[in-house]
Design a protein around this motif. Structure first.
Motif, PDB file in Angstrom:
ATOM      1  N   ASN A 110       6.048  12.238  11.334  1.00 32.94           N
ATOM      2  CA  ASN A 110       5.369  12.972  10.174  1.00 32.94           C
ATOM      3  C   ASN A 110       3.943  12.407  10.103  1.00 32.94           C
ATOM      4  OD1 ASN A 110       7.561  14.111   7.955  1.00 32.94           O
ATOM      5  ND2 ASN A 110       8.510  12.029   8.905  1.00 32.94           N
ATOM      6  N   GLY A 111       3.463  11.845  11.282  1.00 31.85           N
ATOM      7  CA  GLY A 111       2.096  11.529  11.333  1.00 31.85           C
ATOM      8  C   GLY A 111       1.655  10.558  10.344  1.00 31.85           C
ATOM      9  N   ARG A 166       6.820  -2.244  19.962  1.00 30.16           N
ATOM     10  CA  ARG A 166       7.252  -0.670  20.333  1.00 30.16           C
ATOM     11  C   ARG A 166       5.819  -0.123  20.057  1.00 30.16           C
ATOM     12  NH1 ARG A 166      11.743   2.858  17.076  1.00 30.16           N
ATOM     13  NH2 ARG A 166      11.396   4.751  18.423  1.00 30.16           N
ATOM     14  N   ALA A 167       5.018  -0.146  19.323  1.00 34.28           N
ATOM     15  CA  ALA A 167       3.881   0.438  18.841  1.00 34.28           C
ATOM     16  C   ALA A 167       2.903   0.470  20.070  1.00 34.28           C
ATOM     17  CB  ALA A 167       2.859   0.062  17.639  1.00 34.28           C
ATOM     18  N   LYS A 168       2.926  -0.726  20.610  1.00 35.49           N
ATOM     19  CA  LYS A 168       1.991  -0.897  21.904  1.00 35.49           C
ATOM     20  C   LYS A 168       2.575  -0.176  23.009  1.00 35.49           C
ATOM     21  CE  LYS A 168       0.203  -5.603  20.547  1.00 35.49           C
ATOM     22  NZ  LYS A 168       0.500  -6.900  20.933  1.00 35.49           N
ATOM     23  N   ARG A 169       3.878  -0.231  23.113  1.00 37.62           N
ATOM     24  CA  ARG A 169       4.575   0.552  24.501  1.00 37.62           C
ATOM     25  C   ARG A 169       4.497   2.025  24.008  1.00 37.62           C
ATOM     26  NH1 ARG A 169       8.880  -3.136  23.454  1.00 37.62           N
ATOM     27  NH2 ARG A 169      10.064  -1.388  22.180  1.00 37.62           N
ATOM     28  N   ASP A 170       4.187   2.538  22.849  1.00 36.67           N
ATOM     29  CA  ASP A 170       3.805   3.909  22.631  1.00 36.67           C
ATOM     30  C   ASP A 170       2.472   4.200  22.582  1.00 36.67           C
ATOM     31  OD1 ASP A 170       6.810   4.204  22.234  1.00 36.67           O
ATOM     32  OD2 ASP A 170       6.814   4.366  20.199  1.00 36.67           O
ATOM     33  N   GLY A 171       1.466   3.530  22.930  1.00 37.81           N
ATOM     34  CA  GLY A 171       0.078   3.522  22.807  1.00 37.81           C
ATOM     35  C   GLY A 171      -0.478   3.831  21.435  1.00 37.81           C
ATOM     36  N   LEU A 172       0.283   3.285  20.467  1.00 38.99           N
ATOM     37  CA  LEU A 172      -0.125   3.674  19.167  1.00 38.99           C
ATOM     38  C   LEU A 172      -0.797   2.181  18.617  1.00 38.99           C
ATOM     39  CD1 LEU A 172       2.986   5.551  17.698  1.00 38.99           C
ATOM     40  CD2 LEU A 172       0.971   6.458  18.336  1.00 38.99           C
ATOM     41  N   TYR A 191      10.840   3.778  11.939  1.00 36.32           N
ATOM     42  CA  TYR A 191       9.442   3.650  12.808  1.00 36.32           C
ATOM     43  C   TYR A 191       9.515   5.201  13.137  1.00 36.32           C
ATOM     44  CZ  TYR A 191       6.761   2.928  16.904  1.00 36.32           C
ATOM     45  OH  TYR A 191       5.729   2.929  18.151  1.00 36.32           O
ATOM     46  N   SER A 192      10.392   5.924  13.536  1.00 36.79           N
ATOM     47  CA  SER A 192      10.438   7.374  14.065  1.00 36.79           C
ATOM     48  C   SER A 192      10.112   8.104  12.810  1.00 36.79           C
ATOM     49  CB  SER A 192      11.839   7.650  14.402  1.00 36.79           C
ATOM     50  OG  SER A 192      12.077   7.096  15.610  1.00 36.79           O
ATOM     51  N   PHE A 193      10.558   8.006  11.571  1.00 39.00           N
ATOM     52  CA  PHE A 193      10.128   8.693  10.603  1.00 39.00           C
ATOM     53  C   PHE A 193       8.803   8.688  10.270  1.00 39.00           C
ATOM     54  CE2 PHE A 193       8.954   8.388   5.862  1.00 39.00           C
ATOM     55  CZ  PHE A 193       9.523   9.687   5.317  1.00 39.00           C
ATOM     56  N   LEU A 194       8.022   7.609  10.451  1.00 39.09           N
ATOM     57  CA  LEU A 194       6.654   7.499  10.301  1.00 39.09           C
ATOM     58  C   LEU A 194       5.831   8.211  11.532  1.00 39.09           C
ATOM     59  CD1 LEU A 194       6.222   3.546   9.296  1.00 39.09           C
ATOM     60  CD2 LEU A 194       5.933   5.698   7.897  1.00 39.09           C
ATOM     61  N   THR A 214       0.837  -1.423   0.029  1.00 40.32           N
ATOM     62  CA  THR A 214       0.071  -0.052  -0.034  1.00 40.32           C
ATOM     63  C   THR A 214       0.882   1.205  -0.001  1.00 40.32           C
ATOM     64  OG1 THR A 214      -0.018   0.228   2.455  1.00 40.32           O
ATOM     65  CG2 THR A 214      -1.759  -1.281   1.283  1.00 40.32           C
ATOM     66  N   ASP A 215       0.225   2.533  -0.266  1.00 43.90           N
ATOM     67  CA  ASP A 215       1.124   3.643  -0.089  1.00 43.90           C
ATOM     68  C   ASP A 215       1.582   3.854   1.261  1.00 43.90           C
ATOM     69  OD1 ASP A 215       0.214   4.028  -2.671  1.00 43.90           O
ATOM     70  OD2 ASP A 215      -1.259   5.853  -1.935  1.00 43.90           O
ATOM     71  N   ASN A 216       1.032   3.455   2.329  1.00 37.86           N
ATOM     72  CA  ASN A 216       1.811   3.712   3.763  1.00 37.86           C
ATOM     73  C   ASN A 216       2.757   2.750   4.019  1.00 37.86           C
ATOM     74  OD1 ASN A 216      -0.005   5.942   4.290  1.00 37.86           O
ATOM     75  ND2 ASN A 216      -1.349   4.749   5.398  1.00 37.86           N
ATOM     76  N   GLU A 217       2.617   1.594   3.385  1.00 35.48           N
ATOM     77  CA  GLU A 217       3.875   0.552   3.375  1.00 35.48           C
ATOM     78  C   GLU A 217       4.965   0.844   2.726  1.00 35.48           C
ATOM     79  OE1 GLU A 217       0.779  -3.324   4.397  1.00 35.48           O
ATOM     80  OE2 GLU A 217       1.432  -3.039   2.439  1.00 35.48           O
ATOM     81  N   LEU A 218       4.738   1.479   1.606  1.00 40.75           N
ATOM     82  CA  LEU A 218       5.883   1.897   0.739  1.00 40.75           C
ATOM     83  C   LEU A 218       6.492   3.152   1.597  1.00 40.75           C
ATOM     84  CD1 LEU A 218       4.386   1.790  -3.001  1.00 40.75           C
ATOM     85  CD2 LEU A 218       6.528   0.404  -2.048  1.00 40.75           C
ATOM     86  N   LEU A 219       5.818   3.847   1.903  1.00 31.82           N
ATOM     87  CA  LEU A 219       6.396   5.260   2.750  1.00 31.82           C
ATOM     88  C   LEU A 219       7.369   4.406   4.014  1.00 31.82           C
ATOM     89  CD1 LEU A 219       3.843   8.025   3.431  1.00 31.82           C
ATOM     90  CD2 LEU A 219       6.320   8.191   2.477  1.00 31.82           C
TER      91      LEU A 219
END
Length: 256
Positions: A203-204, A248-254, A197-200, A120-125
Protein backbone atom coordinates in the motif's frame (compact mmCIF):
# COMPACT_ATOMS: atom_id res chain seq x y z
CA UNK A 1 -14.41 -28.05 28.79
CA UNK A 2 -14.73 -25.45 31.54
CA UNK A 3 -11.68 -23.47 30.46
CA UNK A 4 -13.10 -23.17 26.94
CA UNK A 5 -16.10 -21.29 28.27
CA UNK A 6 -13.75 -18.42 29.01
CA UNK A 7 -11.38 -19.06 26.10
CA UNK A 8 -12.72 -16.89 23.38
CA UNK A 9 -11.11 -13.59 23.75
CA UNK A 10 -9.54 -12.87 20.73
CA UNK A 11 -6.22 -13.80 21.98
CA UNK A 12 -4.43 -11.79 19.41
CA UNK A 13 -4.02 -8.64 21.42
CA UNK A 14 -0.79 -6.79 22.05
CA UNK A 15 1.17 -8.13 25.05
CA UNK A 16 2.03 -4.86 26.79
CA UNK A 17 -0.03 -3.26 29.54
CA UNK A 18 -3.09 -5.49 29.66
CA UNK A 19 -4.86 -8.19 27.68
CA UNK A 20 -8.60 -7.67 27.37
CA UNK A 21 -10.71 -10.64 28.44
CA UNK A 22 -14.08 -11.77 27.14
CA UNK A 23 -16.39 -14.38 28.61
CA UNK A 24 -19.01 -15.85 26.33
CA UNK A 25 -22.47 -16.71 27.55
CA UNK A 26 -21.91 -20.17 29.16
CA UNK A 27 -25.13 -21.60 27.74
CA UNK A 28 -24.30 -20.61 24.19
CA UNK A 29 -20.71 -21.73 24.50
CA UNK A 30 -21.69 -25.11 25.98
CA UNK A 31 -24.24 -25.66 23.22
CA UNK A 32 -21.63 -24.82 20.65
CA UNK A 33 -19.03 -27.11 22.16
CA UNK A 34 -21.51 -29.97 22.25
CA UNK A 35 -22.18 -29.48 18.54
CA UNK A 36 -18.63 -29.06 17.29
CA UNK A 37 -15.22 -30.64 17.54
CA UNK A 38 -11.74 -29.69 16.42
CA UNK A 39 -12.30 -31.55 13.16
CA UNK A 40 -15.70 -30.02 12.29
CA UNK A 41 -15.33 -26.44 13.53
CA UNK A 42 -16.00 -24.07 10.64
CA UNK A 43 -14.95 -20.50 10.11
CA UNK A 44 -18.66 -19.54 9.99
CA UNK A 45 -19.13 -20.88 13.52
CA UNK A 46 -16.08 -19.00 14.77
CA UNK A 47 -17.36 -15.80 13.13
CA UNK A 48 -20.68 -16.27 14.95
CA UNK A 49 -18.86 -16.65 18.29
CA UNK A 50 -16.75 -13.61 17.42
CA UNK A 51 -19.84 -11.48 16.83
CA UNK A 52 -21.18 -12.30 20.28
CA UNK A 53 -17.77 -11.71 21.85
CA UNK A 54 -17.36 -8.29 20.26
CA UNK A 55 -20.88 -7.26 21.28
CA UNK A 56 -19.99 -8.08 24.88
CA UNK A 57 -16.69 -6.23 24.68
CA UNK A 58 -18.29 -3.17 23.09
CA UNK A 59 -20.94 -3.12 25.82
CA UNK A 60 -18.31 -3.20 28.56
CA UNK A 61 -15.93 -0.57 27.20
CA UNK A 62 -16.39 3.14 26.42
CA UNK A 63 -16.42 3.52 22.64
CA UNK A 64 -15.29 6.77 21.07
CA UNK A 65 -18.23 8.25 19.11
CA UNK A 66 -17.74 9.41 15.53
CA UNK A 67 -17.31 13.00 16.70
CA UNK A 68 -14.49 12.11 19.10
CA UNK A 69 -10.94 13.14 18.04
CA UNK A 70 -9.67 9.59 18.59
CA UNK A 71 -12.37 8.10 16.38
CA UNK A 72 -11.76 10.76 13.75
CA UNK A 73 -8.03 10.08 13.77
CA UNK A 74 -8.50 6.33 13.40
CA UNK A 75 -11.07 6.84 10.62
CA UNK A 76 -8.60 9.00 8.73
CA UNK A 77 -5.76 6.51 9.19
CA UNK A 78 -7.75 3.49 7.93
CA UNK A 79 -9.85 5.34 5.31
CA UNK A 80 -8.32 3.31 2.46
CA UNK A 81 -8.77 0.00 4.25
CA UNK A 82 -12.45 -0.40 5.10
CA UNK A 83 -12.46 -3.66 3.13
CA UNK A 84 -9.50 -6.03 2.91
CA UNK A 85 -9.48 -9.09 0.65
CA UNK A 86 -13.26 -8.78 0.32
CA UNK A 87 -13.83 -8.69 4.10
CA UNK A 88 -15.41 -5.54 5.60
CA UNK A 89 -13.33 -4.32 8.55
CA UNK A 90 -15.13 -2.70 11.49
CA UNK A 91 -12.83 -0.33 13.41
CA UNK A 92 -13.56 1.23 16.80
CA UNK A 93 -11.60 2.99 19.55
CA UNK A 94 -11.93 2.04 23.21
CA UNK A 95 -11.42 5.15 25.37
CA UNK A 96 -9.32 3.33 27.95
CA UNK A 97 -5.64 3.94 28.82
CA UNK A 98 -4.44 0.40 28.09
CA UNK A 99 -1.83 -0.04 25.38
CA UNK A 100 -3.54 -2.69 23.29
CA UNK A 101 -5.37 -3.67 20.12
CA UNK A 102 -7.10 -6.83 18.96
CA UNK A 103 -9.04 -8.34 16.08
CA UNK A 104 -11.84 -10.87 15.83
CA UNK A 105 -12.78 -13.34 13.13
CA UNK A 106 -15.79 -11.30 11.99
CA UNK A 107 -13.50 -8.45 10.90
CA UNK A 108 -13.79 -6.28 14.02
CA UNK A 109 -10.64 -4.38 15.01
CA UNK A 110 -10.50 -2.55 18.33
CA UNK A 111 -7.80 -0.02 19.19
CA UNK A 112 -7.24 1.26 22.71
CA UNK A 113 -6.74 4.96 23.45
CA UNK A 114 -3.49 4.20 25.27
CA UNK A 115 -2.01 2.66 22.13
CA UNK A 116 -3.04 5.62 19.99
CA UNK A 117 -1.39 7.99 22.47
CA UNK A 118 2.08 6.51 21.93
CA UNK A 119 2.01 5.57 18.23
CA UNK A 120 2.36 7.70 15.12
CA UNK A 121 -0.22 7.37 12.34
CA UNK A 122 2.12 5.10 10.35
CA UNK A 123 2.82 2.94 13.39
CA UNK A 124 -0.90 2.55 14.03
CA UNK A 125 -1.35 1.52 10.40
CA UNK A 126 1.38 -1.07 10.88
CA UNK A 127 -0.43 -2.48 13.90
CA UNK A 128 -3.73 -2.45 11.99
CA UNK A 129 -2.02 -4.41 9.22
CA UNK A 130 -0.86 -6.95 11.79
CA UNK A 131 -4.35 -7.28 13.31
CA UNK A 132 -6.00 -7.57 9.90
CA UNK A 133 -3.47 -10.32 9.18
CA UNK A 134 -4.92 -12.33 12.07
CA UNK A 135 -8.38 -11.99 10.53
CA UNK A 136 -7.31 -12.87 6.99
CA UNK A 137 -5.23 -15.81 8.26
CA UNK A 138 -8.29 -17.16 10.14
CA UNK A 139 -6.29 -17.36 13.35
CA UNK A 140 -9.42 -17.38 15.55
CA UNK A 141 -10.60 -20.62 13.96
CA UNK A 142 -7.18 -22.24 14.15
CA UNK A 143 -6.65 -21.20 17.78
CA UNK A 144 -10.05 -22.57 18.76
CA UNK A 145 -9.32 -25.89 17.02
CA UNK A 146 -5.99 -26.11 18.82
CA UNK A 147 -7.64 -25.40 22.18
CA UNK A 148 -10.31 -28.04 21.55
CA UNK A 149 -7.65 -30.64 20.73
CA UNK A 150 -5.58 -29.83 23.83
CA UNK A 151 -8.63 -29.78 26.07
CA UNK A 152 -9.79 -33.17 24.77
CA UNK A 153 -6.38 -34.71 25.43
CA UNK A 154 -6.14 -33.24 28.93
CA UNK A 155 -9.68 -34.31 29.84
CA UNK A 156 -8.97 -37.86 28.65
CA UNK A 157 -5.72 -38.10 30.57
CA UNK A 158 -7.12 -36.48 33.71
CA UNK A 159 -9.91 -39.06 33.83
CA UNK A 160 -7.37 -41.84 34.31
CA UNK A 161 -6.16 -43.03 37.68
CA UNK A 162 -2.53 -43.22 38.69
CA UNK A 163 0.39 -40.84 38.44
CA UNK A 164 -0.28 -39.73 34.85
CA UNK A 165 -3.78 -38.59 35.71
CA UNK A 166 -2.52 -36.83 38.82
CA UNK A 167 0.12 -35.00 36.79
CA UNK A 168 -2.44 -33.79 34.25
CA UNK A 169 -4.65 -32.48 37.05
CA UNK A 170 -1.71 -30.74 38.69
CA UNK A 171 -0.17 -27.33 38.05
CA UNK A 172 2.42 -29.05 35.85
CA UNK A 173 -0.38 -30.21 33.57
CA UNK A 174 -1.64 -26.65 33.31
CA UNK A 175 1.89 -25.40 32.65
CA UNK A 176 2.40 -27.86 29.80
CA UNK A 177 -0.93 -26.88 28.28
CA UNK A 178 0.00 -23.19 28.49
CA UNK A 179 3.33 -23.85 26.77
CA UNK A 180 1.61 -25.76 23.94
CA UNK A 181 -0.80 -22.89 23.43
CA UNK A 182 1.97 -20.29 23.54
CA UNK A 183 3.99 -22.10 20.89
CA UNK A 184 1.00 -22.20 18.56
CA UNK A 185 0.22 -18.53 19.13
CA UNK A 186 3.80 -17.38 18.55
CA UNK A 187 3.65 -18.95 15.09
CA UNK A 188 0.44 -17.05 14.38
CA UNK A 189 2.00 -13.81 15.59
CA UNK A 190 4.97 -14.23 13.25
CA UNK A 191 2.66 -14.90 10.30
CA UNK A 192 0.60 -11.81 11.20
CA UNK A 193 3.83 -9.79 11.35
CA UNK A 194 4.62 -10.96 7.83
CA UNK A 195 1.15 -9.98 6.67
CA UNK A 196 1.52 -6.56 8.30
CA UNK A 197 4.86 -6.02 6.55
CA UNK A 198 3.35 -6.95 3.17
CA UNK A 199 0.30 -4.79 3.89
CA UNK A 200 2.52 -1.74 4.41
CA UNK A 201 4.71 -2.48 1.41
CA UNK A 202 1.87 -3.15 -1.02
CA UNK A 203 0.00 0.00 0.00
CA UNK A 204 3.00 2.27 -0.31
CA UNK A 205 3.65 2.83 3.40
CA UNK A 206 7.00 2.64 5.16
CA UNK A 207 7.62 -0.89 6.44
CA UNK A 208 9.88 0.59 9.10
CA UNK A 209 6.78 1.76 10.99
CA UNK A 210 6.23 -1.88 11.95
CA UNK A 211 9.73 -2.07 13.42
CA UNK A 212 9.43 1.17 15.36
CA UNK A 213 6.03 0.17 16.76
CA UNK A 214 7.56 -3.04 18.12
CA UNK A 215 10.48 -1.07 19.56
CA UNK A 216 8.06 1.17 21.44
CA UNK A 217 6.27 -1.90 22.81
CA UNK A 218 9.60 -3.42 23.84
CA UNK A 219 10.54 -0.25 25.70
CA UNK A 220 7.19 -0.23 27.51
CA UNK A 221 7.54 -3.87 28.56
CA UNK A 222 11.08 -3.39 29.82
CA UNK A 223 12.80 -4.92 26.83
CA UNK A 224 11.47 -8.43 27.33
CA UNK A 225 11.96 -11.06 30.01
CA UNK A 226 14.23 -14.01 30.57
CA UNK A 227 14.21 -17.43 29.00
CA UNK A 228 11.27 -18.82 30.98
CA UNK A 229 9.17 -15.73 30.25
CA UNK A 230 9.93 -16.05 26.53
CA UNK A 231 8.88 -19.71 26.51
CA UNK A 232 5.55 -18.97 28.18
CA UNK A 233 4.77 -15.79 26.27
CA UNK A 234 2.01 -16.01 23.68
CA UNK A 235 3.84 -13.38 21.65
CA UNK A 236 7.39 -13.29 20.33
CA UNK A 237 9.74 -10.79 22.01
CA UNK A 238 8.97 -7.32 20.67
CA UNK A 239 12.61 -6.36 20.21
CA UNK A 240 13.25 -9.55 18.24
CA UNK A 241 10.23 -8.81 16.08
CA UNK A 242 11.55 -5.32 15.36
CA UNK A 243 14.95 -6.75 14.35
CA UNK A 244 13.27 -9.27 12.07
CA UNK A 245 11.40 -6.46 10.30
CA UNK A 246 14.55 -4.36 9.96
CA UNK A 247 16.51 -7.31 8.55
CA UNK A 248 13.80 -8.02 6.01
CA UNK A 249 13.60 -4.37 5.02
CA UNK A 250 17.36 -4.36 4.38
CA UNK A 251 17.06 -7.47 2.20
CA UNK A 252 14.26 -5.78 0.27
CA UNK A 253 16.30 -2.61 -0.21
CA UNK A 254 13.85 -0.57 1.88
CA UNK A 255 16.28 0.28 4.69
CA UNK A 256 20.00 0.61 5.25
Amino acid sequence: MNRLRSLFLVAFALPVVSVAQIRLDPGLMQAGLEAISASTLTNTQVVDYSKQAIREMDAKNPIAPASDPYAQRLARIVARHKTVSGLPINYKVYKVPDVNAFATADGSVRVFKGLMDIMTDNELLAIMGHEIGHVINKDSRDAMKSALRRSAVRNAVASQSGSLGQLSRSQLGGLADQMLGASFSRKQETEADDYGYSFLKQNGYSVMALATSFEKLAKLSGGGGGKVTAILSSHPDSQARAKRVRDRAKRDGLAR
